[in-house]
Motif scaffolding. Structure first.
Motif, PDB file in Angstrom:
ATOM      1  N   LEU A 161     107.275  97.912 -82.903  1.00 56.71           N
ATOM      2  CA  LEU A 161     106.555  97.452 -83.966  1.00 56.71           C
ATOM      3  C   LEU A 161     106.732  98.165 -85.079  1.00 56.71           C
ATOM      4  O   LEU A 161     107.069  97.996 -86.258  1.00 56.71           O
ATOM      5  N   ILE A 203     105.661  88.743 -79.202  1.00 54.01           N
ATOM      6  CA  ILE A 203     105.088  89.928 -78.655  1.00 54.01           C
ATOM      7  C   ILE A 203     104.816  90.116 -77.330  1.00 54.01           C
ATOM      8  O   ILE A 203     104.065  89.158 -76.898  1.00 54.01           O
ATOM      9  N   GLN A 221      95.700  89.531 -78.335  1.00 53.48           N
ATOM     10  CA  GLN A 221      96.141  89.691 -79.538  1.00 53.48           C
ATOM     11  C   GLN A 221      94.814  88.963 -80.201  1.00 53.48           C
ATOM     12  O   GLN A 221      94.320  87.794 -79.807  1.00 53.48           O
ATOM     13  N   THR A 231     112.025  89.910 -80.315  1.00 52.74           N
ATOM     14  CA  THR A 231     110.900  90.271 -79.422  1.00 52.74           C
ATOM     15  C   THR A 231     110.666  91.581 -79.664  1.00 52.74           C
ATOM     16  O   THR A 231     111.368  92.697 -79.748  1.00 52.74           O
ATOM     17  N   ILE A 232     109.368  91.856 -79.406  1.00 50.27           N
ATOM     18  CA  ILE A 232     108.871  93.409 -79.712  1.00 50.27           C
ATOM     19  C   ILE A 232     107.893  93.582 -78.557  1.00 50.27           C
ATOM     20  O   ILE A 232     107.035  92.751 -77.907  1.00 50.27           O
ATOM     21  N   ARG A 233     108.068  94.771 -77.868  1.00 51.12           N
ATOM     22  CA  ARG A 233     107.263  94.994 -76.371  1.00 51.12           C
ATOM     23  C   ARG A 233     106.416  96.235 -76.453  1.00 51.12           C
ATOM     24  O   ARG A 233     105.845  96.399 -75.471  1.00 51.12           O
ATOM     25  N   LEU A 237     101.562  92.356 -73.907  1.00 52.55           N
ATOM     26  CA  LEU A 237     100.131  92.568 -74.330  1.00 52.55           C
ATOM     27  C   LEU A 237      99.120  92.116 -73.423  1.00 52.55           C
ATOM     28  O   LEU A 237      99.282  91.211 -72.768  1.00 52.55           O
ATOM     29  N   TYR A 267      97.091  93.783 -82.015  1.00 54.95           N
ATOM     30  CA  TYR A 267      97.914  93.858 -81.010  1.00 54.95           C
ATOM     31  C   TYR A 267      97.329  95.050 -79.878  1.00 54.95           C
ATOM     32  O   TYR A 267      97.572  96.003 -80.095  1.00 54.95           O
TER      33      TYR A 267
END
Length: 155
Positions: free
Chosen positions: A12, A83, A89, A5-7, A86, A151
Motif C-alpha cells: 500500500l 485489499i 477494515q 490487489t494489495i496484500r 486483512l 486497514y
C-alpha cells in the motif's frame, strides 16, 4: 478495467501519490432513489416527484440524494481495489467532501481514486484516498473529497 490487489502495508505504501483506478459506470435509477428515500426518511420532492421536479426544479427532473451517491463509495471502491490479508477494515473519515453537481435520475456515475498518503499507526495502515465521482458526459463531477480507511493487516 483491472482490479488492483494489495496484500500488505508495504504494498500500500508503494502506491502513495498514484491513481489507483476507475470503477465501471453505475446507473442510478429512480427506483434506487426512491428506496434510499424510504431508508433515510428523506422525502424531499426534488428526489421523488418527477412531474414537479420537471417543472419547478433547475435540474429538469428528479436527482439522487447527495448521500446516496456517497453511499456508493464502498461498492465502487471494491471495483478498483481488493485489499487482502486483512483482519479488519474501518471507515475512518470523510474530509473536504464537496457536492459539485446534482446527479439526475438515470445518470451513469463512476469513481476515480488516487492514494494521497499512507501512515503506519503501529501496524494499522491509515490510507487517505482522493475520490471523484464522475458523471458520464459531464465535465463537472458529482463530488470530490478525501476518504480515510484504516486497514488492519493480518501480519
Amino acid at each position: 478495467m483491472s482490479l488492483l490487489t494489495i496484500r500488505s502495508l508495504a504494498e500500500l505504501e508503494q502506491l502513495q501519490g498514484q491513481e489507483l483506478g476507475v470503477s465501471a459506470y453505475f446507473t442510478i435509477t429512480q427506483e434506487q432513489i426512491s428506496r434510499f428515500a424510504e431508508a433515510t426518511l428523506d422525502y424531499q420532492w426534488i428526489h421523488l416527484d418527477a412531474e414537479r421536479a420537471r417543472t419547478e426544479s433547475p435540474f429538469g427532473g428528479t436527482i439522487a440524494h447527495g448521500y446516496l451517491t456517497v453511499s456508493l463509495l464502498p461498492y465502487l471502491w471494491g471495483q478498483i481495489v481488493r485489499i487482502e490479508n486483512l483482519k479488519m477494515q474501518v471507515n475512518y473519515e470523510i474530509e473536504s467532501l464537496r457536492f459539485n453537481q446534482a446527479v439526475p435520475a438515470g445518470s451513469d456515475v463512476r469513481l476515480r481514486t488516487r492514494l494521497m498518503s499512507v501512515k503506519n499507526l503501529r501496524g494499522i495502515a491509515k490510507a487517505q484516498i482522493d475520490v471523484t465521482l464522475e458523471i458520464k458526459d459531464q465535465k463537472k463531477p458529482a463530488y470530490t473529497g478525501v476518504v480515510t480507511f484504516l486497514y488492519h493487516f493480518a501480519d
